[in-house]
Write an enzyme that holds these catalytic residues in place. Structure first.
Site, mmCIF file in Angstrom:
data_model
loop_
_atom_site.group_PDB
_atom_site.id
_atom_site.type_symbol
_atom_site.label_atom_id
_atom_site.label_comp_id
_atom_site.label_asym_id
_atom_site.label_seq_id
_atom_site.Cartn_x
_atom_site.Cartn_y
_atom_site.Cartn_z
ATOM 1 N N ASP A 151 0.863 -1.175 0.000
ATOM 2 C CA ASP A 151 0.000 0.000 0.000
ATOM 3 C C ASP A 151 0.902 1.228 0.000
ATOM 4 O O ASP A 151 1.658 1.441 0.958
ATOM 5 C CB ASP A 151 -0.899 -0.032 1.239
ATOM 6 C CG ASP A 151 -1.858 1.147 1.310
ATOM 7 O OD1 ASP A 151 -1.638 2.152 0.612
ATOM 8 O OD2 ASP A 151 -2.816 1.070 2.109
ATOM 9 N N ASP A 183 -0.307 7.577 -10.305
ATOM 10 C CA ASP A 183 -1.419 7.268 -11.209
ATOM 11 C C ASP A 183 -2.520 6.660 -10.349
ATOM 12 O O ASP A 183 -2.656 5.444 -10.250
ATOM 13 C CB ASP A 183 -0.939 6.303 -12.290
ATOM 14 C CG ASP A 183 -1.989 6.029 -13.348
ATOM 15 O OD1 ASP A 183 -3.005 6.753 -13.383
ATOM 16 O OD2 ASP A 183 -1.811 5.076 -14.134
ATOM 17 N N CYS A 194 -7.385 8.766 -14.927
ATOM 18 C CA CYS A 194 -8.072 8.570 -16.206
ATOM 19 C C CYS A 194 -9.527 9.001 -16.047
ATOM 20 O O CYS A 194 -10.445 8.307 -16.465
ATOM 21 C CB CYS A 194 -7.953 7.117 -16.692
ATOM 22 S SG CYS A 194 -8.460 5.876 -15.492
#
Length: 419
Positions: free
Chosen positions: A300, A319, A372
């Site tokens: 993590d 990201d 995204c």
């Protein structure tokens, strides 16, 4: 185990219905739901699954008018949605589609819905003109996105929202990233042309194909010459652009495309993190195909004591997890799985990741925040909140890519840690 011939349309419809029903129950296409499908049928099943899910709400709109009451069996509903999609996209073969859908229904609930499937599909064909007229008059159904999703887009992008929706409803283009360590883009484009595959350059290392092809038709794919990656995703390595020899962290790395692109562009001391070991193995497999190497760790990224050795990084790629609202044409299950409250949930996770990763970046280093998504709460508003918490952070570059015929939708913000 299906008894239908694996090369039959009935088998493809049955398997697509099984997968769609799993999505309706909360599973993601990323869970490799196609694994149980016979290899010979996988392309046809994938087309039916992605096409029927991409047509969000359209089939439901029709079923609401064709059924007297809601169906109790999700796989029957899913089969009808898949068959309706096939009827709309293959009008020259409607009788075959109906026949094969009825055969597929024979494997669900001991075949007791065969007559219902036959009746509903034939009713659709008889009433199609009226049903399509009613659909066009509906404020939501023609857009094939949930109502709340449309409201978010309309508020954020009042002039562009309809183009974003239209892009999300189309099949995505197929784009490649040439591994510059092994081949120049011009040379690879020539190899494609020799194989009868038309392509045009886009970005620093990308090629967009005129028509999608299976990867085994791509020259040198299994030898690491090229990867499949959207040009919008390729912007990450182009923007972060760490210098050779840099110590780099890719904090949410799976499936590994951006990790690989960074390594293709420069020799780096790169650490790639992801939460799940299975996804880390996928990163390693991708790097192996491309003859690249990085340290890959399952951890993590917000729990620094699990993985950080205390040495700061020159560059960090964050990201982060998001709604995937900019890549919904590639992930059409997102339109079924996402809920309005998910935006706030993702935004909270993104804030935690940003605050954690900022600690491992050296003064003068660069952090690229990437999603995204096209929702501002995950993008511009997220960055404004971060800047308010971190006065030493400064923006070098910020861009929102909206999905269009060439690219998926992405947001990027390149930050500098000022001393």
């Amino acid at each position: 185990m299906s008894r239908l011939p694996s090369n039959s349309l009935a088998y493809a419809l049955r398997q697509a219905a099984r997968i769609d029903a799993a999505v309706f129950a909360g599973q993601s296409l990323a869970d490799n739901l196609l694994a149980r499908v016979e290899a010979v049928a996988r392309p046809a099943v994938q087309d039916l699954v992605y096409g029927s899910l991409r047509a969000y709400g359209r089939g439901d709109f029709f079923l609401a008018r064709l059924l007297e009451r809601p169906l109790a069996v999700d796989e029957v509903r899913a089969l009808l949605l898949v068959a309706l999609y096939r009827l709309e996209t293959r009008p020259e073969a409607v009788h075959t589609v109906v026949d094969q859908a009825v055969s597929a229904a024979g494997e669900i609930a001991h075949g007791k819905f065969r007559a219902l499937v036959n009746g509903v599909l034939r009713s659709f064909l008889r009433q199609r003109t009226a049903l399509e007229a009613a659909l066009q008059a509906d404020p939501v159904a023609p857009n094939q996105h949930p109502a709340w999703w449309l409201q978010e887009l309309q508020a954020a992008w009042p002039e562009q929202w309809s183009a974003i929706v239209a892009a999300g409803n189309q099949a995505p283009p197929m784009a490649l990233r040439v591994n510059r360590r092994r081949c120049s883009r011009a040379d690879y484009q020539a190899q494609l042309a020799a194989a009868g595959i038309a392509a045009s350059p886009l970005g620093d290392d990308g090629l967009t194909l005129a028509q999608p092809v299976p990867v085994d038709r791509l020259p040198g794919f299994f030898d690491g010459l090229v990867s499949v990656q959207d040009p919008g995703a390729q912007r990450a390595a182009e923007l972060l652009a760490p210098a050779p020899g840099s110590r780099v962290l890719d904090a949410c790395a799976a499936p590994g495309g951006k990790t690989a692109h960074l390594l293709e562009r420069a020799d780096l001391d790169l650490l790639a993190l992801d939460l799940k070991p299975a996804r880390c193995r996928r990163i390693e497999d991708g790097l192996g195909r491309l003859y690249l190497a990085a340290k890959v760790v399952a951890a993590d990224c917000t729990q620094l004591d699990q993985w950080w050795d205390g040495l700061p990084f020159d560059a960090v790629l964050a990201d982060v997890p998001c709604t995937a609202s900019g890549v919904v044409r590639r992930n059409p299950d997102a339109k079924w799985l996402r809920r309005p409250e998910d935006i706030a949930s993702f935004a909270l996770t993104q804030s935690r990741i940003l605050d954690a990763l900022w600690q491992v970046l050296r003064p003068g280093g660069k952090l690229l925040y990437a999603t995204c998504s096209v929702f501002p709460r995950e993008n511009q508003r997220q960055i404004r909140g971060f800047l308010a918490r971190q006065p030493a952070a400064g923006i070098i570059h910020e861009e929102q890519i909206l999905p269009d015929a060439e690219r998926d939708g992405f947001f990027y913000c390149l930050l500098e840690k000022r001393s």
